[in-house]
Design an enzyme around this catalytic site. Structure first.
Site, PDB file in Angstrom:
ATOM      1  N   ASP A  70     -34.808 -18.703  -1.948  1.00  0.00           N
ATOM      2  CA  ASP A  70     -35.944 -18.115  -2.656  1.00  0.00           C
ATOM      3  C   ASP A  70     -37.050 -19.158  -2.762  1.00  0.00           C
ATOM      4  O   ASP A  70     -36.935 -20.126  -3.507  1.00  0.00           O
ATOM      5  CB  ASP A  70     -35.504 -17.666  -4.053  1.00  0.00           C
ATOM      6  CG  ASP A  70     -36.586 -16.898  -4.793  1.00  0.00           C
ATOM      7  OD1 ASP A  70     -37.736 -16.857  -4.312  1.00  0.00           O
ATOM      8  OD2 ASP A  70     -36.274 -16.343  -5.856  1.00  0.00           O
TER       9      ASP A  70
ATOM     10  N   SER B  73     -37.438 -11.748 -11.110  1.00  0.00           N
ATOM     11  CA  SER B  73     -38.763 -12.323 -10.855  1.00  0.00           C
ATOM     12  C   SER B  73     -39.523 -12.418 -12.176  1.00  0.00           C
ATOM     13  O   SER B  73     -39.063 -13.094 -13.095  1.00  0.00           O
ATOM     14  CB  SER B  73     -39.496 -11.492  -9.808  1.00  0.00           C
ATOM     15  OG  SER B  73     -40.581 -12.194  -9.271  1.00  0.00           O
TER      16      SER B  73
ATOM     17  N   HIS C 131     -35.439 -14.153  -2.408  1.00  0.00           N
ATOM     18  CA  HIS C 131     -35.869 -13.586  -3.683  1.00  0.00           C
ATOM     19  C   HIS C 131     -35.092 -12.320  -4.018  1.00  0.00           C
ATOM     20  O   HIS C 131     -34.971 -11.953  -5.176  1.00  0.00           O
ATOM     21  CB  HIS C 131     -37.376 -13.286  -3.608  1.00  0.00           C
ATOM     22  CG  HIS C 131     -38.043 -13.178  -4.936  1.00  0.00           C
ATOM     23  ND1 HIS C 131     -37.999 -14.177  -5.883  1.00  0.00           N
ATOM     24  CD2 HIS C 131     -38.788 -12.175  -5.488  1.00  0.00           C
ATOM     25  CE1 HIS C 131     -38.688 -13.805  -6.951  1.00  0.00           C
ATOM     26  NE2 HIS C 131     -39.172 -12.597  -6.737  1.00  0.00           N
TER      27      HIS C 131
END
Length: 684
Positions: free
Chosen positions: A620, A540, A652
């Protein structure tokens, strides 16, 4: 002959005593303990245990029970997946959610798991249940079709027909006229999450929050966003009524009669989120967590107490520069216990309902949560974990003394493997700031040996590494592969004061990058660190930072970037929580083009040289997987050694067991390949 045999026996004993390296396969053997529920009579703790079945590619969850006085925990459910145990007031039944029938429904059973009985039969399924303090009502969540409702009347036949029609339709197209049409890994459907109430036997079903709003809205983290008053007459819940949910975090707390009717908003003076309502045992107060700043999901969570009779509120944490994670009332309603994040640990603090200073309750090097008190206030039960041990359930006396572990479900498994305690150090970072880092050293570590070093960059960017266990990015697995693992908490990290957290916004590749590189410099000076064999990885925002490093440093031999932000302009056009981008970059790309250009890794491709593994999930929606594809394309065209690993069935995070095994092996194989010791020069 006797001496030789004795030596052989001693060697065999020594070999058998040696512990195994802690691999991903070892990690997946551990029990995942959570959701402890202390019975009202204070005698039993019910809790959930999630296990991992790699062959079946599933993670079944069952309910267990253990005596508070101590004893052997016992599994009390076996059919389907079961979670969220809640006790009836007389401690004679456990209410829980189960998939043992048709979909997810609410059930009840005896404390030993016998005499199970299904309570709800709603076709749209039930979850997230609460039991009213008088034991007569059940409140739960169900995702329904708003058009099937007339006022608060639930039409089961209409909802069932709509579900069947959608399942049978050959057309799977989606159509939208507003934003937040998808979130995390799911597309918005025609259904909305509503709060329902029924009698304890499942009859007299009523929708408490009819309409086109989700109740509660998507979570910003923390405890339940709904609660039942102590007199069982009222429900407090969270709802966001803003016109554009993609740009707003301004959720408020509403109350509605248990019998239904019009809901009343009781917060709304601040522009940020109000969450986690919790009534006091005496019914006088409602505590909740609140943020002041609009659109900033990482603003400091404050503890607010509202006096129900007058509507007056008090901020109990006005001078406390740490976020409030969870809230627990003392049985006498005179005090509140909060868990809060502080320098990599989650600690328990106490404050009087009338205000005053904070007092630390349980000190130590671990992190704790799920705090509950017995009715007499003499005993508390909680979960505790560390960076070298996952959750277990503990009992402690409120008067002091040594806590007692009630569960030891992972002791036997952990005893077979080598795990090392987390160490920590501080470094002077950008602008003289103090940067905190955790370190996990390989099993059998020797200070006179040079090791490759793996730097893990956390996500967020408002997040932190801590003295806590993680099933994702588990430092123990990486250390067992032979790496010294360093986990820095640079600018933007939580638990070091709100100013420290704020300083990453609008500066993604600035002070945070300099902080991390200061940690790298510090580690490079250690006698055990081989500065020629450094690797870095992150997910991320951590993936963003790795992508940024690609264009700004050549000090690493390998990178792994998971779900990383590569091109800021295109990412913002595809992501869903737009308030995040608007806060972090002070607007959208067309209003702040310079800032998006300044901090986008995609503008520094010509500097890319470091071998990189790119990992992304096709589902995601937070950082859409096109970011990973763009990065891999750039790496390949720059002739940089690179590899792409795409998961079509993950979002994700990588969550499926077999995908997790592949993730860890691919990760470790990549960084190991590129950080091998250099061969000695040929003899002259």
């Amino acid at each position: 002959m006797f001496r030789f045999a004795a030596v052989l026996a001693l060697c065999a004993a020594s070999v058998s005593a040696q512990k195994l390296p802690f691999t991903v396969e070892a990690m997946l053997k551990l029990s995942r303990i959570g959701e402890p529920a202390l019975s009202p009579d204070g005698k039993i703790v019910a809790f959930t245990v999630q296990s991992v079945d790699v062959d079946a590619n599933s993670k079944p969850k069952q309910i267990w029970a253990v005596p508070v006085a101590g004893g052997t925990p016992v599994q009390i459910t076996r059919d389907g997946n079961n979670d969220r145990p809640k006790w009836t007031p007389d401690s004679k039944r456990i209410i829980f959610t189960s998939t043992r029938g048709e979909g997810s429904q609410v059930w009840s059973m005896d404390p030993d798991g016998l005499s199970p009985k299904q309570i709800t039969t709603i076709p749209t399924e039930a979850s997230g249940h609460l039991l009213s303090p008088d034991g007569k009502k059940l409140v739960f969540l169900s995702s329904v079709y708003p058009e099937c409702e007339t006022a608060a009347t639930f039409d089961a036949a209409c909802n069932k027909a709509r579900m069947d029609d959608e399942a049978k339709s050959k057309v799977k197209a989606r159509s939208y006229t507003s934003l937040l049409y998808r979130h995390w890994n799911q597309w918005q459907t025609k259904r909305r999450s509503h709060l329902f109430v029924s009698d304890i036997d499942g009859t007299n079903l009523k929708d408490l929050t009819p309409g086109k709003r989700d109740v509660p809205p998507f979570s910003l983290g923390g405890p339940d966003d709904y609660s039942i008053s102590q007199d069982s007459a009222e429900v407090a819940f969270v709802m966001n009524v803003e016109a554009d949910l993609a740009t707003s975090t301004n959720s408020d707390i509403f109350v509605v009669s248990m019998g239904g009717g019009e809901a009343k908003r009781i917060t709304g003076t601040n522009a940020g989120a109000d969450l986690s309502p919790l009534y006091s045992p005496d019914g006088r107060w409602l505590a909740y967590r609140s943020q002041e700043r609009a659109g900033f999901e990482s603003d400091r969570w404050r503890l607010i107490v509202l006096e129900r009779a007058t509507g007056r509120t008090r901020d109990l944490t006005e001078g406390f520069d740490r976020p409030v994670d969870s809230i627990t009332w003392s049985p006498d309603s005179a005090r509140l216990f909060i868990t809060t994040e502080d320098r990599g640990r989650h600690t328990l603090q106490l404050i009087a309902v009338t205000g005053g200073g904070m007092r630390s309750i349980i000190n130590g090097t671990s992190s704790l949560d799920d705090v509950q008190f017995s009715k007499d206030g003499k005993t508390l039960v909680y979960t505790e974990q560390s960076g070298s041990r996952p959750n277990e359930i503990y009992r402690a006396s409120s008067g002091g003394g040594t806590p007692v572990a009630l569960t030891h479900l992972n002791d036997e498994a952990l005893s077979q493997y080598q795990l090392t305690a987390l160490e920590e150090f501080w470094t002077e970072g950008a602008e003289g700031s103090r940067v905190h880092s955790f370190v996990v050293k390989p099993p059998g570590f020797r200070s006179d040996t040079k090791y490759p070093v793996l730097f893990l960059i956390h996500g967020g960017p408002q997040g932190a590494w801590g003295e806590s266990w993680t099933w994702r990015w588990n430092a123990q697995v990486f250390a067992a592969a032979g790496f010294v693992v360093v986990m820095p908490n640079p600018r933007g990290s939580t638990g070091y004061g709100q100013k420290f957290t704020d300083e990453v916004s609008g500066d993604w590749g600035g002070k945070a990058f300099n902080d991390i590189m200061a940690v790298v410099d510090s580690v490079a000076k250690q006698p055990y660190a081989d500065a020629d064999r450094f690797a870095a990885a992150g997910g991320s925002y951590g993936g963003y930072m790795v992508d940024w490093m690609l264009g700004h440093t050549d000090r690493f031999k390998a990178f792994v970037t998971h779900a990383g932000v590569y091109d800021l302009r295109s990412m913002v056009g595809e992501t869903e929580e737009l308030w995040f981008a608007q806060w972090e970059f002070k607007g959208m790309p067309w209003s702040e083009p310079e800032l998006y250009t300044k901090w986008s890794p995609s503008y520094f491709v010509s500097n890319f040289k470091t071998p990189t593994l790119v990992i992304h999930g096709e589902q995601d929606f937070r950082v859409p997987f096109g970011q990973g594809l763009q990065l891999f394309t750039a790496l390949q065209l720059q002739k940089v050694p690179s590899k792409l690993l795409v998961y079509p069935d993950e979002g994700h995070w990588v969550q499926k067991p077999q995908n997790t095994v592949l993730w860890y092996h691919s990760f470790i194989d990549w960084v190991t390949e590129w950080t091998r010791p250099k061969p000695p020069p040929p003899a002259q």
